[in-house]
Structure formats: C-alpha cells, structure tokens
Write a protein that holds these residues in place. Structure first.
Motif, PDB file in Angstrom:
ATOM      1  N   PHE A  44      40.029 -36.629  -1.677  1.00 58.07           N
ATOM      2  CA  PHE A  44      40.669 -35.504  -1.653  1.00 58.07           C
ATOM      3  C   PHE A  44      40.035 -34.599  -0.717  1.00 58.07           C
ATOM      4  CE2 PHE A  44      37.740 -35.494  -4.721  1.00 58.07           C
ATOM      5  CZ  PHE A  44      36.722 -34.511  -4.736  1.00 58.07           C
ATOM      6  N   ARG A  45      40.578 -33.473  -0.262  1.00 57.06           N
ATOM      7  CA  ARG A  45      40.105 -32.599   0.574  1.00 57.06           C
ATOM      8  C   ARG A  45      39.427 -31.482  -0.174  1.00 57.06           C
ATOM      9  NH1 ARG A  45      44.054 -29.830   3.482  1.00 57.06           N
ATOM     10  NH2 ARG A  45      45.664 -30.848   1.947  1.00 57.06           N
ATOM     11  N   PRO A  46      38.017 -30.988  -0.147  1.00 54.26           N
ATOM     12  CA  PRO A  46      37.780 -29.851  -1.028  1.00 54.26           C
ATOM     13  C   PRO A  46      38.329 -28.668  -1.446  1.00 54.26           C
ATOM     14  CG  PRO A  46      36.120 -30.833   0.493  1.00 54.26           C
ATOM     15  CD  PRO A  46      37.285 -31.240   0.977  1.00 54.26           C
ATOM     16  N   GLU A  47      39.192 -28.164  -0.352  1.00 51.52           N
ATOM     17  CA  GLU A  47      40.064 -26.919  -0.608  1.00 51.52           C
ATOM     18  C   GLU A  47      41.125 -27.215  -1.507  1.00 51.52           C
ATOM     19  OE1 GLU A  47      41.396 -28.573   3.279  1.00 51.52           O
ATOM     20  OE2 GLU A  47      39.557 -28.490   2.445  1.00 51.52           O
ATOM     21  N   LEU A  48      41.425 -28.541  -2.168  1.00 51.29           N
ATOM     22  CA  LEU A  48      42.260 -28.783  -2.781  1.00 51.29           C
ATOM     23  C   LEU A  48      41.839 -28.561  -4.508  1.00 51.29           C
ATOM     24  CD1 LEU A  48      44.063 -31.966  -1.655  1.00 51.29           C
ATOM     25  CD2 LEU A  48      44.953 -29.772  -1.395  1.00 51.29           C
ATOM     26  N   LEU A  49      40.557 -28.294  -4.460  1.00 47.56           N
ATOM     27  CA  LEU A  49      40.012 -28.056  -5.963  1.00 47.56           C
ATOM     28  C   LEU A  49      40.198 -26.675  -6.436  1.00 47.56           C
ATOM     29  CD1 LEU A  49      36.726 -29.979  -5.538  1.00 47.56           C
ATOM     30  CD2 LEU A  49      38.732 -30.868  -6.396  1.00 47.56           C
ATOM     31  N   SER A  50      40.710 -25.687  -5.704  1.00 46.88           N
ATOM     32  CA  SER A  50      40.737 -24.142  -6.066  1.00 46.88           C
ATOM     33  C   SER A  50      41.911 -24.254  -7.066  1.00 46.88           C
ATOM     34  CB  SER A  50      41.332 -23.484  -5.012  1.00 46.88           C
ATOM     35  OG  SER A  50      42.625 -24.063  -4.373  1.00 46.88           O
ATOM     36  N   ALA A  51      42.862 -24.853  -7.309  1.00 45.27           N
ATOM     37  CA  ALA A  51      43.788 -24.974  -8.602  1.00 45.27           C
ATOM     38  C   ALA A  51      43.204 -25.667  -9.685  1.00 45.27           C
ATOM     39  CB  ALA A  51      45.209 -25.470  -8.000  1.00 45.27           C
ATOM     40  N   PRO A  52      42.633 -26.594  -9.595  1.00 43.06           N
ATOM     41  CA  PRO A  52      42.021 -26.985 -10.852  1.00 43.06           C
ATOM     42  C   PRO A  52      40.975 -26.425 -11.456  1.00 43.06           C
ATOM     43  CG  PRO A  52      42.243 -28.817  -9.369  1.00 43.06           C
ATOM     44  CD  PRO A  52      42.739 -27.903  -8.673  1.00 43.06           C
ATOM     45  N   LEU A  53      40.083 -25.543 -10.482  1.00 44.18           N
ATOM     46  CA  LEU A  53      38.865 -24.812 -10.538  1.00 44.18           C
ATOM     47  C   LEU A  53      39.556 -23.361 -11.418  1.00 44.18           C
ATOM     48  CD1 LEU A  53      36.187 -24.004 -10.730  1.00 44.18           C
ATOM     49  CD2 LEU A  53      36.312 -23.233  -8.431  1.00 44.18           C
ATOM     50  N   ALA A  54      40.564 -22.913 -11.040  1.00 47.03           N
ATOM     51  CA  ALA A  54      41.061 -21.802 -11.430  1.00 47.03           C
ATOM     52  C   ALA A  54      41.612 -22.007 -13.036  1.00 47.03           C
ATOM     53  CB  ALA A  54      42.374 -21.237 -10.647  1.00 47.03           C
ATOM     54  N   GLU A  55      42.521 -23.162 -13.065  1.00 47.53           N
ATOM     55  CA  GLU A  55      42.743 -23.639 -14.391  1.00 47.53           C
ATOM     56  C   GLU A  55      41.509 -23.744 -15.392  1.00 47.53           C
ATOM     57  OE1 GLU A  55      45.873 -24.182 -16.979  1.00 47.53           O
ATOM     58  OE2 GLU A  55      46.084 -23.934 -14.981  1.00 47.53           O
ATOM     59  N   ALA A  56      40.655 -24.418 -15.009  1.00 43.75           N
ATOM     60  CA  ALA A  56      39.403 -24.444 -16.128  1.00 43.75           C
ATOM     61  C   ALA A  56      38.721 -23.488 -16.282  1.00 43.75           C
ATOM     62  CB  ALA A  56      38.455 -25.594 -15.310  1.00 43.75           C
ATOM     63  N   ALA A  57      38.531 -22.603 -15.350  1.00 41.92           N
ATOM     64  CA  ALA A  57      37.734 -21.207 -15.502  1.00 41.92           C
ATOM     65  C   ALA A  57      39.003 -20.301 -16.165  1.00 41.92           C
ATOM     66  CB  ALA A  57      37.497 -20.423 -14.081  1.00 41.92           C
ATOM     67  N   GLY A  58      40.031 -20.149 -15.966  1.00 39.48           N
ATOM     68  CA  GLY A  58      40.949 -19.496 -16.726  1.00 39.48           C
ATOM     69  C   GLY A  58      41.046 -19.685 -18.164  1.00 39.48           C
ATOM     70  N   ARG A  59      40.751 -20.969 -18.627  1.00 41.73           N
ATOM     71  CA  ARG A  59      40.685 -21.338 -19.955  1.00 41.73           C
ATOM     72  C   ARG A  59      39.461 -21.443 -20.500  1.00 41.73           C
ATOM     73  NH1 ARG A  59      45.817 -23.084 -21.459  1.00 41.73           N
ATOM     74  NH2 ARG A  59      47.405 -23.599 -19.627  1.00 41.73           N
ATOM     75  N   GLY A  60      38.483 -20.985 -19.631  1.00 41.40           N
ATOM     76  CA  GLY A  60      37.036 -20.970 -20.537  1.00 41.40           C
ATOM     77  C   GLY A  60      36.247 -22.070 -20.468  1.00 41.40           C
ATOM     78  N   HIS A  61      36.684 -23.272 -19.669  1.00 42.06           N
ATOM     79  CA  HIS A  61      36.093 -24.599 -19.735  1.00 42.06           C
ATOM     80  C   HIS A  61      34.871 -24.528 -18.497  1.00 42.06           C
ATOM     81  CE1 HIS A  61      39.155 -26.024 -22.308  1.00 42.06           C
ATOM     82  NE2 HIS A  61      40.105 -25.796 -21.568  1.00 42.06           N
ATOM     83  N   LEU A  62      33.684 -24.208 -19.152  1.00 42.90           N
ATOM     84  CA  LEU A  62      32.644 -23.668 -18.127  1.00 42.90           C
ATOM     85  C   LEU A  62      32.142 -25.172 -17.571  1.00 42.90           C
ATOM     86  CD1 LEU A  62      30.509 -22.144 -16.892  1.00 42.90           C
ATOM     87  CD2 LEU A  62      29.239 -22.288 -18.935  1.00 42.90           C
ATOM     88  N   GLU A  63      32.195 -26.373 -18.439  1.00 44.15           N
ATOM     89  CA  GLU A  63      31.595 -27.437 -17.914  1.00 44.15           C
ATOM     90  C   GLU A  63      32.449 -28.119 -16.950  1.00 44.15           C
ATOM     91  OE1 GLU A  63      32.052 -26.727 -21.144  1.00 44.15           O
ATOM     92  OE2 GLU A  63      29.967 -26.483 -21.926  1.00 44.15           O
ATOM     93  N   VAL A  64      33.752 -28.105 -17.318  1.00 47.76           N
ATOM     94  CA  VAL A  64      34.615 -28.620 -16.337  1.00 47.76           C
ATOM     95  C   VAL A  64      34.541 -27.891 -14.952  1.00 47.76           C
ATOM     96  CG1 VAL A  64      37.129 -28.902 -15.776  1.00 47.76           C
ATOM     97  CG2 VAL A  64      36.245 -29.365 -18.001  1.00 47.76           C
ATOM     98  N   SER A  65      34.435 -26.350 -14.899  1.00 49.24           N
ATOM     99  CA  SER A  65      34.418 -25.634 -13.706  1.00 49.24           C
ATOM    100  C   SER A  65      32.926 -25.782 -13.087  1.00 49.24           C
ATOM    101  CB  SER A  65      34.210 -24.039 -14.146  1.00 49.24           C
ATOM    102  OG  SER A  65      35.427 -23.890 -15.108  1.00 49.24           O
ATOM    103  N   GLN A  66      32.067 -26.144 -13.706  1.00 47.25           N
ATOM    104  CA  GLN A  66      31.079 -26.761 -12.836  1.00 47.25           C
ATOM    105  C   GLN A  66      31.034 -27.834 -12.472  1.00 47.25           C
ATOM    106  OE1 GLN A  66      28.064 -26.322 -16.292  1.00 47.25           O
ATOM    107  NE2 GLN A  66      27.506 -24.205 -15.498  1.00 47.25           N
ATOM    108  N   ALA A  67      31.851 -28.892 -12.893  1.00 57.34           N
ATOM    109  CA  ALA A  67      32.037 -30.211 -12.256  1.00 57.34           C
ATOM    110  C   ALA A  67      32.840 -30.094 -11.050  1.00 57.34           C
ATOM    111  CB  ALA A  67      32.773 -31.190 -13.350  1.00 57.34           C
ATOM    112  N   LEU A  68      33.733 -29.169 -10.993  1.00 58.72           N
ATOM    113  CA  LEU A  68      34.443 -29.024  -9.978  1.00 58.72           C
ATOM    114  C   LEU A  68      33.832 -28.092  -8.771  1.00 58.72           C
ATOM    115  CD1 LEU A  68      37.924 -28.241 -11.998  1.00 58.72           C
ATOM    116  CD2 LEU A  68      37.753 -30.177 -10.510  1.00 58.72           C
TER     117      LEU A  68
END
Length: 93
Positions: free
Chosen positions: A69-93
């Motif tokens: 994948f291209r790194p810039e494609l991680l913004s949508a999953p990162l926003a989803e994880a952060a918006g739902r309070g999934h800190l560990e997932v946000s850090q992984a992304l």
C-alpha cells in the motif's frame, strides 16, 4: 489463505492437503510486475478501515505486514481508529 488476506484478482490458488504444499499463479494475461492501477488498494483500505472501526489491532498489524500500500492511504483507517478511541490501532497505523 486467511479471511484478512487480500489476493489480486485473477490469482489461481491450489492447496495440496496431502503434501501440505500451496500453489499460486497469475492467469495467462497477467504479468508478475507490480500493479500500477491501484485496483487492490481499495480492498486493502477497506480491510484496514473495517479493522480500525472495530479496534482489531492484530488484524491491522497483519494487513500492514502482508499487504502492499502507499502510506498516504492510511489516513482513512487512522481517522476511523482515532475517532472511535482505538489508541492501539491508531499507533499501529
């Protein structure tokens, strides 16, 4: 092949249960070069967004390790994880 794996369209797979060997090949019209059309990227982003929505850190980490994948494609999953309070997932992304 596990449910979280993303396989390219047209990939033929065969599992030999007797020997434990697995085989995969691209169809006759496909090349082994890298794909530049991005057709698999949408599948990878959807997989990552779905995992991020539900806080599935292990699934996110597996996808990041096994998918291209291209790194810039991680913004949508990162926003989803952060918006739902999934800190560990946000850090992984």
């Amino acid at each position: 092949v596990l449910p979280h794996h993303v396989l390219p369209n047209g990939l033929e797979i065969r599992f030999d249960l007797a020997s434990g060997r697995n085989f995969a090949r691209l169809g006759g019209s496909q090349s082994t070069g890298s794909r530049s059309d991005g057709s698999d990227e949408a599948s990878v982003v959807k997989l990552l967004c779905d995992a991020a929505t539900w806080g599935k850190q292990e699934r996110v980490e597996q996808a990041l390790q096994s998918c291209h994948f291209r790194p810039e494609l991680l913004s949508a999953p990162l926003a989803e994880a952060a918006g739902r309070g999934h800190l560990e997932v946000s850090q992984a992304l």
